[in-house]
Motif scaffolding. Structure first.
Motif, PDB file in Angstrom:
ATOM      1  N   ASN A  61      -1.313   5.198   5.058  1.00 38.89           N
ATOM      2  CA  ASN A  61      -1.203   5.468   3.650  1.00 38.89           C
ATOM      3  C   ASN A  61      -0.228   6.697   3.530  1.00 38.89           C
ATOM      4  O   ASN A  61       0.204   7.177   2.256  1.00 38.89           O
ATOM      5  N   THR A  62      -0.369   7.628   4.570  1.00 37.29           N
ATOM      6  CA  THR A  62       0.280   9.057   4.356  1.00 37.29           C
ATOM      7  C   THR A  62       1.168   9.206   5.330  1.00 37.29           C
ATOM      8  O   THR A  62       1.108   8.742   6.520  1.00 37.29           O
ATOM      9  N   LEU A  63       2.057  10.191   5.290  1.00 35.25           N
ATOM     10  CA  LEU A  63       3.262  10.310   5.872  1.00 35.25           C
ATOM     11  C   LEU A  63       2.476  11.152   7.357  1.00 35.25           C
ATOM     12  O   LEU A  63       3.058  10.863   8.518  1.00 35.25           O
ATOM     13  N   LYS A  64       1.548  11.786   7.333  1.00 31.00           N
ATOM     14  CA  LYS A  64       0.955  12.315   8.448  1.00 31.00           C
ATOM     15  C   LYS A  64       0.289  11.425   9.180  1.00 31.00           C
ATOM     16  O   LYS A  64       0.823  11.247  10.425  1.00 31.00           O
ATOM     17  N   LYS A 123      -4.730   0.862   7.779  1.00 33.09           N
ATOM     18  CA  LYS A 123      -3.737   1.142   6.946  1.00 33.09           C
ATOM     19  C   LYS A 123      -3.058   2.470   6.715  1.00 33.09           C
ATOM     20  O   LYS A 123      -3.824   3.274   6.896  1.00 33.09           O
ATOM     21  N   ALA A 161      -8.853  -5.680 -17.114  1.00 27.33           N
ATOM     22  CA  ALA A 161      -7.817  -5.250 -16.074  1.00 27.33           C
ATOM     23  C   ALA A 161      -6.404  -4.884 -16.579  1.00 27.33           C
ATOM     24  O   ALA A 161      -5.795  -4.050 -15.961  1.00 27.33           O
ATOM     25  N   GLY A 162      -5.909  -5.832 -17.686  1.00 29.33           N
ATOM     26  CA  GLY A 162      -4.582  -5.429 -18.210  1.00 29.33           C
ATOM     27  C   GLY A 162      -4.781  -4.447 -19.419  1.00 29.33           C
ATOM     28  O   GLY A 162      -3.651  -4.406 -19.981  1.00 29.33           O
ATOM     29  N   MET A 221      -3.332 -16.867   5.240  1.00 28.55           N
ATOM     30  CA  MET A 221      -2.978 -15.555   4.600  1.00 28.55           C
ATOM     31  C   MET A 221      -3.418 -14.435   5.393  1.00 28.55           C
ATOM     32  O   MET A 221      -4.780 -14.295   5.766  1.00 28.55           O
ATOM     33  N   LYS A 222      -2.574 -13.645   5.951  1.00 33.13           N
ATOM     34  CA  LYS A 222      -3.195 -12.712   6.982  1.00 33.13           C
ATOM     35  C   LYS A 222      -3.076 -11.180   6.446  1.00 33.13           C
ATOM     36  O   LYS A 222      -2.159 -10.700   5.740  1.00 33.13           O
ATOM     37  N   ALA A 234       1.514   8.233   9.250  1.00 30.95           N
ATOM     38  CA  ALA A 234       2.558   7.445  10.047  1.00 30.95           C
ATOM     39  C   ALA A 234       3.006   8.344  11.118  1.00 30.95           C
ATOM     40  O   ALA A 234       3.444   7.682  12.445  1.00 30.95           O
ATOM     41  N   GLY A 265       0.469 -16.777  -7.418  1.00 34.76           N
ATOM     42  CA  GLY A 265       1.575 -16.124  -7.193  1.00 34.76           C
ATOM     43  C   GLY A 265       1.532 -14.529  -6.744  1.00 34.76           C
ATOM     44  O   GLY A 265       2.521 -13.794  -6.455  1.00 34.76           O
ATOM     45  N   VAL A 266       0.413 -14.035  -6.890  1.00 30.04           N
ATOM     46  CA  VAL A 266       0.172 -12.325  -6.752  1.00 30.04           C
ATOM     47  C   VAL A 266       0.675 -12.126  -5.133  1.00 30.04           C
ATOM     48  O   VAL A 266       1.237 -11.394  -4.803  1.00 30.04           O
ATOM     49  N   PHE A 267      -0.092 -12.961  -4.187  1.00 26.60           N
ATOM     50  CA  PHE A 267       0.146 -12.916  -2.803  1.00 26.60           C
ATOM     51  C   PHE A 267       1.207 -13.911  -2.224  1.00 26.60           C
ATOM     52  O   PHE A 267       0.795 -15.169  -2.913  1.00 26.60           O
ATOM     53  N   GLU A 268       1.842 -13.572  -1.587  1.00 25.09           N
ATOM     54  CA  GLU A 268       2.835 -14.698  -0.799  1.00 25.09           C
ATOM     55  C   GLU A 268       2.345 -15.267   0.324  1.00 25.09           C
ATOM     56  O   GLU A 268       1.900 -14.244   1.244  1.00 25.09           O
ATOM     57  N   ASP A 326      -4.944  -1.348 -21.533  1.00 25.70           N
ATOM     58  CA  ASP A 326      -4.687   0.285 -21.532  1.00 25.70           C
ATOM     59  C   ASP A 326      -5.978   0.958 -22.423  1.00 25.70           C
ATOM     60  O   ASP A 326      -5.917   0.541 -23.735  1.00 25.70           O
TER      61      ASP A 326
END
Lengths: 262, 242
Positions: free
Chosen positions: B19-22, B17, B96-97, B9-10, B24, B73-76, B99
């Motif tokens: 995360n914003t247009l700027k 990362k 976590a689930g 798993m990489k 990118a 199955g959360v990560f492939e 509300d």
């Protein structure tokens, strides 16, 4: 492949129902009037716009048109679209706590948000028919055709919602960008004015706006009591199907990467 | 029951990362693409059968939670494959689930649906879930007013009472008061006796020794040792002592 999707949907039907129920409950939790707001909100918006545009700006519309019904028809349809797409915008980022813990089809979140807005649409239709009733506008059999309008609008909205939900995961700027885009879109759609006030050379530009088509289709039925042209029927479906296919394909291609950006 | 083959798993590290247009735009102008890779798991293989209770031990950052997420199955996985036969119930971390605006009762159904169960099943199990959580008086209260202990009890009650075939437990037994801890350990034991396969991550070697029959030792994403509880725990403890 379609069969596989159907069996997945069947399995997650109850989850979809629960998500819609949650969104709807949370929306009006802690408000005194609760769900009544879904009816009151378009009603008051219509009242404000009618007062502002007929008294302050002396807006004239073609002929002796029922201006309140004209406005609320546009509002109900356009508000459904903006509400649903704005919900979808954060559908994935807002549910990251579930997505990072449990494996589930991620499509379900934009779909749930759009269906939640359909419930709101249902309530705002009560407001629409209240105004039709009060202003003594006739209700003819043509109103059945509104279902076709809403069905195509649903496809279109869902498609745009898929694209927005996926984009927001990678670029949080979308929240602000889309806000501005909706503002521009609101003015580009004849909600409170008639398309005749824009210059002739601009009319094709306005017609290329899908929301113009969805709003005009409904007005043809409600205000003019006529069957929209075949061309209009086709345009509505083409816009709806094109947006949904584009949105679905885009979402499907991006969804595996979501987990790394949330 | 669960077969994990050469799973890798990489991740791209968070610092790089986009995360914003700027970012990118700047990155594309500078022709600088993120290269800061990190392998959270590398070539991990194992197989467990129905009814096995696998403990996963290792230091922080060894890849334990990542492995659980790959299995659920959360990560492939970037490399390799995972095969699971049967329904998996991940233990949702402390609500976590949930509300927070919804009541406990509404959350039971929402959470149950998230875990993949249908309406009829949850209606049948509802009373049992309430009884086990000991929260009968609070079911109509929004969970934002719950203490963390109450949340943990509700979460545990939902995850375990729906009879999953594979239960994934990530450090949950350390929450709740002593009485509830005892109760939840008993509940897990009875599920294990009933044939549920359990994946159990804990920093408490005592808990692992108590309930697991196999243990996997992970270090920096690689599997160091897989074997009987006695053997792996002894060697793991010995390595910590060095």
């Amino acid at each position: 492949m379609i069969f596989r999707y159907l069996s997945i949907w069947k399995r997650y039907q109850f989850l979809l129902y629960q998500l819609v129920l949650r969104d709807f409950k949370v929306k009006y939790k802690r408000s005194v009037l609760g769900v009544l707001w879904s009816i009151l909100h378009p009603l008051f918006m219509m009242l404000i716009m009618t007062v502002v545009f007929t008294n302050l700006f002396k807006m004239t519309t073609s002929g002796s048109m029922n201006y309140p019904v004209y406005i609320i028809t546009g509002l109900v349809i356009f508000n459904f679209f903006t509400e649903a797409t704005n919900y979808s915008l954060t559908a994935i980022t807002g549910n990251f706590n579930l997505i990072t813990k449990v494996h589930m089809p991620k499509y379900i979140f934009p779909v749930a948000k759009t269906i939640t807005s359909c419930v709101n649409l249902f309530f705002s239709l009560i407001a629409l028919y209240a105004v039709i009733f009060v202003t003594k506008e006739d209700v003819t059999w043509h109103h059945i055709l509104l279902l076709y309008d809403f069905a195509c609008l649903f496809l279109f909205t869902l498609g745009i919602g898929f694209i927005l939900a996926a984009l927001t995961v990678f670029f949080r700027d979308m929240i602000y960008l889309y806000n501005l885009l909706t503002l521009a879109w609101t003015y580009m759609t004849p909600i409170f004015y008639d398309i005749s006030i824009v210059g002739d050379q601009m009319v094709p530009v306005f017609r290329a706006n899908p929301m113009y088509q969805y709003v005009t289709f409904a007005r043809n039925i409600i205000l003019y009591h006529k069957i929209p042209s075949t061309q209009q029927f086709v345009i509505l479906l083409v816009f709806g199907a094109a947006a949904l296919i584009a949105g679905f394909c885009f979402f499907r291609r991006q969804q595996k990467k979501f987990i790394y950006y949330i | 029951m669960i077969t994990v083959e050469h799973v890798g798993m990489k991740f791209h590290l968070g610092i790089e990362k986009i995360n914003t247009l700027k970012e990118a735009l700047i990155k594309s102008v500078k022709r600088e693409m993120p290269k800061n890779e990190f392998w959270a798991l590398r070539d991990v293989s194992f197989h467990i059968d129905k009814g096995d209770v696998l403990g996963i031990v290792g230091a922080n950052g060894a890849g334990k939670s990542t492995l659980l997420k790959v299995i659920s199955g959360v990560f492939e996985p970037t490399q390799g494959s995972v095969r699971v036969n049967g329904m998996i119930a991940p233990m949702l971390e402390l609500g976590a689930g949930f509300d927070t605006e919804l009541t406990a009762r509404e959350n039971v159904f929402l959470n149950g649906a998230v875990l993949g169960y249908g309406k009829q099943f949850l209606c049948e199990k509802y009373e049992e879930i309430v009884a086990f959580s000991q929260l009968a008086d609070f079911m109509e209260v929004p969970v934002r007013n719950f203490s963390s202990g109450m949340l943990a009890r509700l979460a545990f009650s939902i995850s375990t009472l729906v009879e999953p075939e594979v239960l994934i437990v990530d450090e949950i037994l350390s929450v709740g008061d002593a009485a509830f801890q005892k109760k939840s350990r008993e509940k897990m034991q009875s599920m294990i006796d009933g044939g549920t396969t359990v994946l159990f991550v804990s920093h408490s070697i005592d808990n692992v020794r108590e309930i697991c029959n196999k243990v996997l030792w992970l270090d920096h994403g690689r599997s160091v040792l897989l074997g009987s509880t006695q053997e792996v725990c002894d060697k793991y403890m010995a390595s910590l002592g060095e």
